[in-house]
Structures are given as C-alpha cells and as structure tokens.
Design an enzyme around this catalytic site. Sequence first.
Site, PDB file in Angstrom:
ATOM      1  CG  ASN A  85      16.223  -4.112  -5.804  1.00 22.66           C
ATOM      2  OD1 ASN A  85      17.112  -4.962  -5.781  1.00 22.66           O
ATOM      3  ND2 ASN A  85      16.296  -2.994  -5.110  1.00 22.66           N
ATOM      4  CD  GLN A  92      10.027  -3.615  -9.250  1.00 18.27           C
ATOM      5  OE1 GLN A  92       9.862  -4.794  -9.564  1.00 18.27           O
ATOM      6  NE2 GLN A  92       9.880  -2.606 -10.099  1.00 18.27           N
ATOM      7  CG  HIS A  98      13.823   1.930  -9.574  1.00 24.30           C
ATOM      8  ND1 HIS A  98      12.570   1.367  -9.608  1.00 24.30           N
ATOM      9  CD2 HIS A  98      14.389   1.529  -8.421  1.00 24.30           C
ATOM     10  CE1 HIS A  98      12.380   0.660  -8.512  1.00 24.30           C
ATOM     11  NE2 HIS A  98      13.467   0.736  -7.767  1.00 24.30           N
TER      12      HIS A  98
HETATM   13  P1  DGP Z   1      13.352  -0.557  -4.923  1.00 23.99           P
HETATM   14  O1  DGP Z   1      11.963  -0.518  -5.547  1.00 23.99           O
HETATM   15  O2  DGP Z   1      13.410  -1.353  -3.649  1.00 23.99           O
HETATM   16  O3  DGP Z   1      14.424  -1.005  -5.892  1.00 23.99           O
HETATM   17  O4  DGP Z   1      13.757   0.941  -4.482  1.00 23.99           O
HETATM   18  C1  DGP Z   1      12.971   2.073  -4.676  1.00 23.99           C
HETATM   19  C2  DGP Z   1      13.830   3.263  -4.328  1.00 23.99           C
HETATM   20  O5  DGP Z   1      13.112   4.437  -4.653  1.00 23.99           O
HETATM   21  C3  DGP Z   1      14.185   3.377  -2.848  1.00 23.99           C
HETATM   22  O6  DGP Z   1      15.609   3.336  -2.715  1.00 23.99           O
HETATM   23  C4  DGP Z   1      13.650   4.723  -2.404  1.00 23.99           C
HETATM   24  C5  DGP Z   1      13.363   5.437  -3.701  1.00 23.99           C
HETATM   25  N1  DGP Z   1      12.193   6.299  -3.677  1.00 23.99           N
HETATM   26  C6  DGP Z   1      10.928   5.916  -3.343  1.00 23.99           C
HETATM   27  N2  DGP Z   1      10.095   6.976  -3.479  1.00 23.99           N
HETATM   28  C7  DGP Z   1      10.854   8.018  -3.901  1.00 23.99           C
HETATM   29  C8  DGP Z   1      10.553   9.369  -4.228  1.00 23.99           C
HETATM   30  O7  DGP Z   1       9.425   9.846  -4.168  1.00 23.99           O
HETATM   31  N3  DGP Z   1      11.604  10.153  -4.633  1.00 23.99           N
HETATM   32  C9  DGP Z   1      12.876   9.668  -4.740  1.00 23.99           C
HETATM   33  N4  DGP Z   1      13.820  10.520  -5.131  1.00 23.99           N
HETATM   34  N5  DGP Z   1      13.186   8.380  -4.449  1.00 23.99           N
HETATM   35  C10 DGP Z   1      12.192   7.591  -4.031  1.00 23.99           C
END
Ligand code: DGP
Length: 118
Positions: A85, A92, A98
């Site tokens: 994203n 995002q 990521h």
């Molecule tokens: P996106 O930016 O929308 O592509 O997705 C971010 C992803 O990161 C979301 O699926 C949740 C994950 N996420 C956010 N904060 C943390 C965290 O502190 N630890 C982990 N393991 N995942 C996280």
Amino acid sequence: MDGCIFCKIASGELPAAKVYEDERVLAFEDLNPQMPVHTLVIPKKHYSTIADGIPDDEMGHLFNTAVRVAEAKGLVGPGFRLTVNTGADAQQTVHHIHVHVCGGAPMNSGSPKQSAPQ
Ligand code: DGP
C-alpha cells in the site's frame, strides 16, 4: 527514523513476532491479521514508500524475501498475494515500506487494498 514504529521493530526497540531476519530485511507477523497468513516484510533501512527510490538490489532482496516467506508458510501451491500500500489513496497507515504477504484462504479478486477473505 525517529518516531517510526517499523524502524523501532527493526532495531529491536519494540517487540514483534519475527519470522525471518538478516542484515537488510525483517519479516514479522502483522499485529492485525486479515488472513490466516499475514506477514509483513520490511527493509531495515527507512523508506517511507516504495516510490522513495529504493535501490534495485534492496528492492529485489525485499521481494525475494517476501516470496521465501510465502514458501515457508506453504503458500506457493495454493497461492498468495503480495501487497504494498502506497500513499493516502491506498490507505497506507505505516510510512515505512512493508510488503504484506497474505494467504491461507481464497481472496477477493476486487480491491487490492487488503487481501480480505471472500
Ligand atoms: P498499511 O500501512 O495499511 O499497508 O498496513 C500497516 C500494517 O501494519 C497493518 O496491517 C497493521 C500493521 N501494524 C501496525 N502497527 C504494527 C505494530 O506495531 N506491529 C505489527 N506487528 N504490525 C503492525
């Protein structure tokens, strides 16, 4: 980068369920999984988005690692989805590159935002 949650996970300052790590990348389980398998792969170096000029060798290593994670999770036969994203329209939420590695159930063919089950 100061204040970046994924930089803190990469440095070990914040915990995560690690799946794979080497000097350049880290794979760890998503905190809020949308699929039976939902793993994130990040470069340890901070780039806000995939459009930030990541060098070819780092890009290749990032995506090859994502494919190896999918292999290790048994997803190559049934299929899987890699999602990056990028920016506001793509929703995002974490501004450190990521790759979402998602699989383990049939997915919708529509919106690429997430890999929600059918
Ligand atoms: P996106 O930016 O929308 O592509 O997705 C971010 C992803 O990161 C979301 O699926 C949740 C994950 N996420 C956010 N904060 C943390 C965290 O502190 N630890 C982990 N393991 N995942 C996280």
